[in-house]
Scaffold this motif. Sequence first.
Motif, PDB file in Angstrom:
ATOM      1  N   TYR A   3       0.840  -1.201   0.000  1.00  0.00           N
ATOM      2  CA  TYR A   3       0.000   0.000   0.000  1.00  0.00           C
ATOM      3  C   TYR A   3       0.872   1.247   0.000  1.00  0.00           C
ATOM      4  N   LEU A   4       0.341   2.323  -0.596  1.00  0.00           N
ATOM      5  CA  LEU A   4       0.958   3.635  -0.421  1.00  0.00           C
ATOM      6  C   LEU A   4       0.095   4.347   0.612  1.00  0.00           C
ATOM      7  N   ASN A   5       0.705   4.716   1.734  1.00  0.00           N
ATOM      8  CA  ASN A   5      -0.053   5.302   2.842  1.00  0.00           C
ATOM      9  C   ASN A   5       0.017   6.826   2.798  1.00  0.00           C
ATOM     10  N   ILE A   6      -1.156   7.441   2.796  1.00  0.00           N
ATOM     11  CA  ILE A   6      -1.217   8.905   2.658  1.00  0.00           C
ATOM     12  C   ILE A   6      -1.892   9.520   3.881  1.00  0.00           C
ATOM     13  N   VAL A  41      -9.395   2.731   2.491  1.00  0.00           N
ATOM     14  CA  VAL A  41      -8.533   2.029   1.544  1.00  0.00           C
ATOM     15  C   VAL A  41      -9.149   1.979   0.151  1.00  0.00           C
ATOM     16  N   ASN A  42      -8.315   2.203  -0.858  1.00  0.00           N
ATOM     17  CA  ASN A  42      -8.692   1.902  -2.228  1.00  0.00           C
ATOM     18  C   ASN A  42      -7.898   0.652  -2.591  1.00  0.00           C
ATOM     19  N   GLU A  43      -8.585  -0.501  -2.515  1.00  0.00           N
ATOM     20  CA  GLU A  43      -7.904  -1.793  -2.682  1.00  0.00           C
ATOM     21  C   GLU A  43      -7.329  -1.943  -4.084  1.00  0.00           C
ATOM     22  N   GLU A  44      -8.087  -1.465  -5.061  1.00  0.00           N
ATOM     23  CA  GLU A  44      -7.661  -1.641  -6.447  1.00  0.00           C
ATOM     24  C   GLU A  44      -6.349  -0.908  -6.726  1.00  0.00           C
ATOM     25  N   LYS A  45      -6.266   0.327  -6.221  1.00  0.00           N
ATOM     26  CA  LYS A  45      -5.068   1.156  -6.492  1.00  0.00           C
ATOM     27  C   LYS A  45      -4.010   1.034  -5.393  1.00  0.00           C
ATOM     28  N   LEU A  46      -4.307   0.233  -4.387  1.00  0.00           N
ATOM     29  CA  LEU A  46      -3.382   0.034  -3.252  1.00  0.00           C
ATOM     30  C   LEU A  46      -3.000   1.347  -2.576  1.00  0.00           C
ATOM     31  N   ILE A  47      -4.040   2.144  -2.321  1.00  0.00           N
ATOM     32  CA  ILE A  47      -3.846   3.418  -1.621  1.00  0.00           C
ATOM     33  C   ILE A  47      -4.567   3.324  -0.275  1.00  0.00           C
ATOM     34  N   ARG A  48      -3.869   3.768   0.786  1.00  0.00           N
ATOM     35  CA  ARG A  48      -4.517   3.785   2.098  1.00  0.00           C
ATOM     36  C   ARG A  48      -4.427   5.212   2.639  1.00  0.00           C
ATOM     37  N   TYR A  49      -5.592   5.800   2.950  1.00  0.00           N
ATOM     38  CA  TYR A  49      -5.620   7.149   3.531  1.00  0.00           C
ATOM     39  C   TYR A  49      -5.723   7.036   5.040  1.00  0.00           C
ATOM     40  N   ILE A  50      -4.947   7.832   5.755  1.00  0.00           N
ATOM     41  CA  ILE A  50      -5.175   7.926   7.192  1.00  0.00           C
ATOM     42  C   ILE A  50      -5.477   9.391   7.514  1.00  0.00           C
ATOM     43  N   LEU A  51      -6.489   9.593   8.347  1.00  0.00           N
ATOM     44  CA  LEU A  51      -6.888  10.961   8.699  1.00  0.00           C
ATOM     45  C   LEU A  51      -6.283  11.309  10.048  1.00  0.00           C
ATOM     46  N   LYS A 193       9.627   3.487  -2.644  1.00  0.00           N
ATOM     47  CA  LYS A 193       8.387   3.530  -3.441  1.00  0.00           C
ATOM     48  C   LYS A 193       8.499   4.647  -4.474  1.00  0.00           C
ATOM     49  N   ASN A 194       9.724   4.827  -4.972  1.00  0.00           N
ATOM     50  CA  ASN A 194      10.026   5.967  -5.834  1.00  0.00           C
ATOM     51  C   ASN A 194       9.141   6.049  -7.082  1.00  0.00           C
ATOM     52  N   ASN A 195       8.899   4.904  -7.730  1.00  0.00           N
ATOM     53  CA  ASN A 195       8.100   4.950  -8.967  1.00  0.00           C
ATOM     54  C   ASN A 195       6.696   5.475  -8.709  1.00  0.00           C
ATOM     55  N   ARG A 196       6.083   4.960  -7.641  1.00  0.00           N
ATOM     56  CA  ARG A 196       4.707   5.378  -7.348  1.00  0.00           C
ATOM     57  C   ARG A 196       4.666   6.845  -6.927  1.00  0.00           C
ATOM     58  N   ILE A 197       5.652   7.265  -6.142  1.00  0.00           N
ATOM     59  CA  ILE A 197       5.653   8.661  -5.668  1.00  0.00           C
ATOM     60  C   ILE A 197       5.922   9.617  -6.836  1.00  0.00           C
ATOM     61  N   LYS A 198       6.860   9.239  -7.707  1.00  0.00           N
ATOM     62  CA  LYS A 198       7.155  10.066  -8.889  1.00  0.00           C
ATOM     63  C   LYS A 198       5.909  10.197  -9.767  1.00  0.00           C
TER      64      LYS A 198
END
Length: 218
Positions: A3-6, A41-51, A193-198
Motif C-alpha cells: 500500500y501507499l499510505n497517505i 482504503v482503495n484496494e484496487e489502487k493500493l492506496i490507504r488514507y489515514i486521517l 516507493k520511488n516509482n509510485r511517488i514520482k
Amino acid sequence: MEYLNIALAKGRLAQKGYKLFKEMGFECEEIEKNTRKLIFVNEEKLIRYILVKASDVPAYVERGAADLGVVGKDTIMEEEKEFYELCDLGFGKCKFVIAGPPGYEMNTSYETLRVATKYPNVAKKYFLKKGKQIDLIKLNGSVELAPLVGLADVIVDIVETGRTLKENGLKVIEDMYHISARLIANKVSFKMKNNRIKEIMKKVRLIQEVNKRNDKDN
Ligand SMILES: Nc1ncnc2c1ncn2[C@@H]1O[C@H](COP(=O)(O)OP(=O)(O)OP(=O)(O)O)[C@@H](O)[C@H]1O
Ligand SMILES: O=P(O)(O)OC[C@H]1O[C@H](OP(=O)(O)OP(=O)(O)O)[C@H](O)[C@@H]1O
C-alpha cells in the motif's frame, strides 16, 4: 505491491487534499461519507488514507507510518521534522503575520515583547533573527483574544481572509511568511516507493496545469 499510505490533515485541508488524490484516480467513496473512521482504503489502487490531526502529519511522515502527507507550510515550519517537501499544492493559502492593536509600535519599545501564538517555534525563530527579546505565551486557539485582555502585546498567527482580526479590532503589524499546503514524503519511502511517488508528483503537476488553464479561460 505494498500500500501507499497517505496522511491527510483532518479539518480545513482534508477535503481539498482528498479531492486532489481523487482527481488522480485514487477515489475512495467511503471517505466522502460522514463517518468517524480514520483509515480508508482503495484496494484496487493500493492506496490507504489515514486521517490525522493537522499538526501530527509531520510526525506520521517522519516515522514512515505514512509515505506521503498533505500538510500546511505553517505546520511544517512549526514541527521541524525530517522528510522531503515535494511540491506546493496551491491550496490552503494564507499567511503568517504579527498582529496587534491598531497603532501598536512594536519596534520602538525596548521592553520584552509579549507574544501569544499557537506556533511557538516559528515565533521564537522569527524574533531571534530580528534580535528582539520576547516572552512567549503558547496558546491552543482563539489567539486573537490575548492582546484584547492584556495577556500579550502581539500575536503571531495565520491570516486568511482577515475577518478574525478585523472583528476583534486587531491589525497586521508585519507580514512574515506565505503559507500553502504541501505534499511531503517519508525519506525512505521516497527511495523504496520511488516509482509510485514520482507518478503521483507527475499527476499533481498535470492537474495543476489543467487548473491553471481553466482559471485563465474563466
Ligand atoms: N484561515 C485559516 N486558518 C488556519 N489555517 C488555515 C487557514 N486557511 C488555511 N489554513 C491551513 O489549514 C491547516 C489546517 O487548519 P485547521 O484549522 O484545520 O487545523 P488546526 O488549526 O490544527 O485545527 P484544530 O482547530 O483542530 O487545532 C493549517 O495548518 C493551515 O495550513
Ligand atoms: O483570516 P481568517 O480567515 O479570519 O482566518 C484566520 C483565523 O483562522 C484560524 O483560527 P481557527 O479557525 O483555526 O480557530 P482557532 O483560533 O481555534 O485556532 C487562525 O488561527 C485565525 O484565528
